[in-house]
Design a protein around this motif. Sequence first.
Motif, PDB file in Angstrom:
ATOM      1  N   MET A 189       0.819  -1.210   0.000  1.00 39.21           N
ATOM      2  CA  MET A 189       0.000   0.000   0.000  1.00 39.21           C
ATOM      3  C   MET A 189       0.851   1.257   0.000  1.00 39.21           C
ATOM      4  N   PRO A 190       1.688   1.391  -1.008  1.00 39.52           N
ATOM      5  CA  PRO A 190       2.566   2.567  -1.002  1.00 39.52           C
ATOM      6  C   PRO A 190       1.799   3.889  -1.068  1.00 39.52           C
ATOM      7  N   GLU A 191       1.845   4.616   0.023  1.00 38.91           N
ATOM      8  CA  GLU A 191       1.309   5.972   0.074  1.00 38.91           C
ATOM      9  C   GLU A 191       2.494   6.926   0.207  1.00 38.91           C
ATOM     10  N   LEU A 192       2.220   8.171   0.486  1.00 38.61           N
ATOM     11  CA  LEU A 192       3.290   9.174   0.508  1.00 38.61           C
ATOM     12  C   LEU A 192       4.525   8.751   1.309  1.00 38.61           C
ATOM     13  N   PRO A 193       4.381   8.289   2.546  1.00 32.45           N
ATOM     14  CA  PRO A 193       5.584   7.944   3.324  1.00 32.45           C
ATOM     15  C   PRO A 193       6.400   6.819   2.683  1.00 32.45           C
ATOM     16  N   ASP A 194       5.700   5.822   2.147  1.00 36.73           N
ATOM     17  CA  ASP A 194       6.394   4.720   1.501  1.00 36.73           C
ATOM     18  C   ASP A 194       7.197   5.229   0.304  1.00 36.73           C
ATOM     19  N   VAL A 195       6.560   6.078  -0.508  1.00 32.95           N
ATOM     20  CA  VAL A 195       7.229   6.557  -1.710  1.00 32.95           C
ATOM     21  C   VAL A 195       8.394   7.484  -1.341  1.00 32.95           C
ATOM     22  N   GLU A 196       8.244   8.246  -0.270  1.00 28.77           N
ATOM     23  CA  GLU A 196       9.349   9.077   0.195  1.00 28.77           C
ATOM     24  C   GLU A 196      10.536   8.205   0.615  1.00 28.77           C
ATOM     25  N   VAL A 197      10.250   7.094   1.254  1.00 30.96           N
ATOM     26  CA  VAL A 197      11.324   6.175   1.656  1.00 30.96           C
ATOM     27  C   VAL A 197      11.944   5.513   0.412  1.00 30.96           C
ATOM     28  N   PHE A 198      11.123   5.202  -0.583  1.00 29.16           N
ATOM     29  CA  PHE A 198      11.667   4.675  -1.845  1.00 29.16           C
ATOM     30  C   PHE A 198      12.592   5.707  -2.478  1.00 29.16           C
ATOM     31  N   LYS A 199      12.179   6.957  -2.437  1.00 23.58           N
ATOM     32  CA  LYS A 199      13.007   8.035  -3.021  1.00 23.58           C
ATOM     33  C   LYS A 199      14.373   8.088  -2.345  1.00 23.58           C
ATOM     34  N   ARG A 200      14.382   8.020  -1.036  1.00 23.66           N
ATOM     35  CA  ARG A 200      15.652   8.100  -0.300  1.00 23.66           C
ATOM     36  C   ARG A 200      16.525   6.888  -0.600  1.00 23.66           C
ATOM     37  N   TYR A 201      15.878   5.749  -0.744  1.00 27.07           N
ATOM     38  CA  TYR A 201      16.582   4.510  -1.105  1.00 27.07           C
ATOM     39  C   TYR A 201      17.190   4.645  -2.500  1.00 27.07           C
ATOM     40  N   PHE A 202      16.397   5.163  -3.405  1.00 30.31           N
ATOM     41  CA  PHE A 202      16.861   5.383  -4.785  1.00 30.31           C
ATOM     42  C   PHE A 202      18.054   6.333  -4.775  1.00 30.31           C
ATOM     43  N   ASP A 203      17.913   7.451  -4.045  1.00 28.22           N
ATOM     44  CA  ASP A 203      18.987   8.453  -3.993  1.00 28.22           C
ATOM     45  C   ASP A 203      20.274   7.868  -3.416  1.00 28.22           C
ATOM     46  N   ALA A 204      20.118   6.992  -2.438  1.00 26.99           N
ATOM     47  CA  ALA A 204      21.294   6.445  -1.751  1.00 26.99           C
ATOM     48  C   ALA A 204      21.982   5.352  -2.559  1.00 26.99           C
ATOM     49  N   THR A 205      21.291   4.829  -3.580  1.00 24.43           N
ATOM     50  CA  THR A 205      21.862   3.677  -4.277  1.00 24.43           C
ATOM     51  C   THR A 205      22.104   3.902  -5.768  1.00 24.43           C
ATOM     52  N   CYS A 206      21.204   4.610  -6.434  1.00 30.98           N
ATOM     53  CA  CYS A 206      21.176   4.528  -7.902  1.00 30.98           C
ATOM     54  C   CYS A 206      21.682   5.743  -8.675  1.00 30.98           C
ATOM     55  N   LEU A 207      21.963   6.846  -7.978  1.00 33.35           N
ATOM     56  CA  LEU A 207      22.334   8.047  -8.727  1.00 33.35           C
ATOM     57  C   LEU A 207      23.750   7.935  -9.306  1.00 33.35           C
ATOM     58  N   ASP A 208      23.941   8.623 -10.433  1.00 38.01           N
ATOM     59  CA  ASP A 208      25.275   8.766 -11.039  1.00 38.01           C
ATOM     60  C   ASP A 208      25.937   7.443 -11.414  1.00 38.01           C
ATOM     61  N   GLN A 209      25.139   6.527 -11.864  1.00 36.68           N
ATOM     62  CA  GLN A 209      25.691   5.269 -12.372  1.00 36.68           C
ATOM     63  C   GLN A 209      25.197   5.073 -13.800  1.00 36.68           C
ATOM     64  N   THR A 210      26.099   4.681 -14.667  1.00 31.02           N
ATOM     65  CA  THR A 210      25.707   4.483 -16.059  1.00 31.02           C
ATOM     66  C   THR A 210      24.783   3.273 -16.197  1.00 31.02           C
ATOM     67  N   ILE A 211      23.703   3.497 -16.943  1.00 31.88           N
ATOM     68  CA  ILE A 211      22.742   2.418 -17.196  1.00 31.88           C
ATOM     69  C   ILE A 211      23.181   1.649 -18.439  1.00 31.88           C
ATOM     70  N   ASP A 212      23.418   0.366 -18.283  1.00 32.12           N
ATOM     71  CA  ASP A 212      23.879  -0.486 -19.385  1.00 32.12           C
ATOM     72  C   ASP A 212      22.729  -1.071 -20.180  1.00 32.12           C
ATOM     73  N   ARG A 213      21.663  -1.407 -19.447  1.00 30.11           N
ATOM     74  CA  ARG A 213      20.597  -2.177 -20.081  1.00 30.11           C
ATOM     75  C   ARG A 213      19.330  -2.015 -19.264  1.00 30.11           C
ATOM     76  N   VAL A 214      18.200  -2.028 -19.958  1.00 33.84           N
ATOM     77  CA  VAL A 214      16.899  -1.975 -19.284  1.00 33.84           C
ATOM     78  C   VAL A 214      16.127  -3.228 -19.649  1.00 33.84           C
ATOM     79  N   GLU A 215      15.740  -3.952 -18.642  1.00 39.85           N
ATOM     80  CA  GLU A 215      15.011  -5.198 -18.857  1.00 39.85           C
ATOM     81  C   GLU A 215      13.537  -4.949 -18.544  1.00 39.85           C
TER      82      GLU A 215
END
Length: 262
Positions: A1-27
Amino acid sequence: MPELPDVEVFKRYFDATCLDQTIDRVEVKEERLLENTSPQRMRKAPVGKEFESTQRHGKNLFAKLDSNLWLLLHFGMSGFLKYYNNPDEAPDHPRIIFHFSSGYKLAYDNMRMFGKISLLDDVDAYLQDQELGPDALSLGQEDFKEMLSQKRGMIKSALMDQTFIAGLGNIYVDELLFQAGIHPKSQASTLDKETVENLYNNMNAVLQTAINYNVNVDQFPENYLIHRRTLNSACPVCGGKIRKSRVSSRSTYFCENHQQKY
DNA sequence: AGTACCACCTGACGGC
DNA sequence: TGCCGTCAGGTGGTAC
């Protein structure tokens, strides 16, 4: 049931892991979740680019690939993100996977398939097009008061309406009405000034608390309704009975004793 | 404009 | 054991 708090936590997770990395492939593993974007484009457009930053509005997460290219993720009811390297850690229902040159991957998992994946050229235009209301966490008290005073219908329906305020869903609306002591079927426009201020403060407090605990529900304060979403359980605030009914075709839990009807 | 109901989708759970 | 109905809930469409 992702509501605002869940999505905010996803955002922080995304920011902490995925920024500034080259994307090789999209599946793209589930084409039904794509909206206004062909599978071909989804597989091609991000390759060679990096996620530069993210933005959240309500339950929507936007990740910037370029000044006019954004990834939109909406999580529906069962969506979440998983960043991993070892295939053993892959989630069960990945619908799209971004492979980075580091070998790490970002999977968008969504068992129930309610949700949306898209590529956009302009976030603001998208928000307007969707007619989304202001984000619940960046809404000022005066605006909130003004909006509610002009809103007809039940308070729960109003707060769940994404075109009115973006970010609140069934669980958190029940929670903040419970904390504010307001019956979910109260008419929005008839709440008095003090009650609306109280509701506003509780909205911010509940959302912020959920974010601060990383949406780990077990750690939420003991007096939260979220622990007692069961018919006839005891209200953690006043000892009254928790009742269940349907409001806006949604299961609604509330305390029959301390949630006043206006 | 508000409301009510359905559909989408998958897995969990209770009843028999 | 296994089949079946129901529920969960975000969103979007439709009819009143």
